[in-house]
Design an enzyme around this catalytic site. Sequence first.
Site, PDB file in Angstrom:
ATOM      1  N   ASP A 167       0.845  -1.187   0.000  1.00 41.29           N
ATOM      2  CA  ASP A 167       0.000   0.000   0.000  1.00 41.29           C
ATOM      3  C   ASP A 167       0.891   1.252   0.000  1.00 41.29           C
ATOM      4  OD1 ASP A 167      -3.012   0.866   0.487  1.00 41.29           O
ATOM      5  OD2 ASP A 167      -1.851   1.993   1.959  1.00 41.29           O
ATOM      6  N   TYR A 227      -1.865  11.125   2.040  1.00 37.62           N
ATOM      7  CA  TYR A 227      -2.716  11.461   0.898  1.00 37.62           C
ATOM      8  C   TYR A 227      -2.719  12.974   0.647  1.00 37.62           C
ATOM      9  CZ  TYR A 227      -4.492   6.711   1.552  1.00 37.62           C
ATOM     10  OH  TYR A 227      -4.591   5.347   1.673  1.00 37.62           O
ATOM     11  N   HIS A 245      -6.969  -6.775  -0.534  1.00 35.85           N
ATOM     12  CA  HIS A 245      -5.899  -5.785  -0.431  1.00 35.85           C
ATOM     13  C   HIS A 245      -4.837  -6.159   0.598  1.00 35.85           C
ATOM     14  CE1 HIS A 245      -4.004  -1.881  -0.719  1.00 35.85           C
ATOM     15  NE2 HIS A 245      -4.189  -1.650   0.565  1.00 35.85           N
TER      16      HIS A 245
END
Length: 316
Positions: A101, A230, A295
């Site tokens: 990730d 982010y 994931h």
Amino acid sequence: MEKIEHRTISTNGINMHVASIGSGPVILFLHGFPDLWYSWRHQLLSLAALGYRAIAPDLRGYGDSDAPPSASSYTVLHVVGDLVGLLGSLGVDRVFLVGHDWGAIVAWWMCMMRPDLVKALVNTSVVFNPRNPSVKPVDAFKALFGEDYYICRFQEPGEIEEDFAQVDTKKLINRFFTSRNPRPPCIPKSLGFRGLPDPPALPAWLTEQDVSFYAEKFSQKGFTGGLNYYRAMNLSWELTAPWAGLQIKVPVKFIVGDLDITYNIPGTKEYIHEGGLKKHVPFLQEVVVMEGVGHFLQQEKPDEVTDHIYGFFSKF
């Protein structure tokens, strides 16, 4: 788990919590969002038993590591700098690197910026995407998926934290970890995470103890540190212009689950399997697509992921 050692290392202006076990060649594990060193718990134990020194930090903003308040402190340059300082403090010259990730994104950039420190890379979930000189990444996601796409929703400081605060932290962690929907996650503001249905029963690979560990750490630290990765995406884009056009030139194995949202972004499968990734990562040696896996593959299929890591690194 009690054999895993924990210490705090001063690096790049922050204090970083590091979990480690074993002796031998060093494998450095990098986690993602919303995660911790703990996501690599299975691999730490199994690879230490196979003769490696396994090290997994809480990246800046997470767990027991420091969390600078400004989103501008979470660019890939900051995080790679943390890791370079960590290795220096530990007296480690070169490592085998494993990412997942956001940890995968950091791992790609560490290989780009400091290939001298990396023997080989096993990266999972997130492919290397070369820097687009004409479009900032958040703008690109907005154009592709709209303003409700989770990365876009994470941009405004405090907004998504307020949304998260209205959901029990255990339920929130459960929702993140157990999602099997490969479609792009779009969360309208009117609905929010608080409006999502309750998660299903925990799968066999995720225990109540696991969820409680995560929930305790995120309840203490909050989610802002992780969200700031982010929020720094466009700034990272600006600062990484000097590396535009460079290739990743370390040996690489890439692993992804076929139910991972990252694998189902339009164009990604073609990019991986039709030569696009190989063009930018010329020493890509293996690509593994794990069937029926989501994931968080290193937790969902820990033994298989360990075997993939060991099988690749044992070549070097």
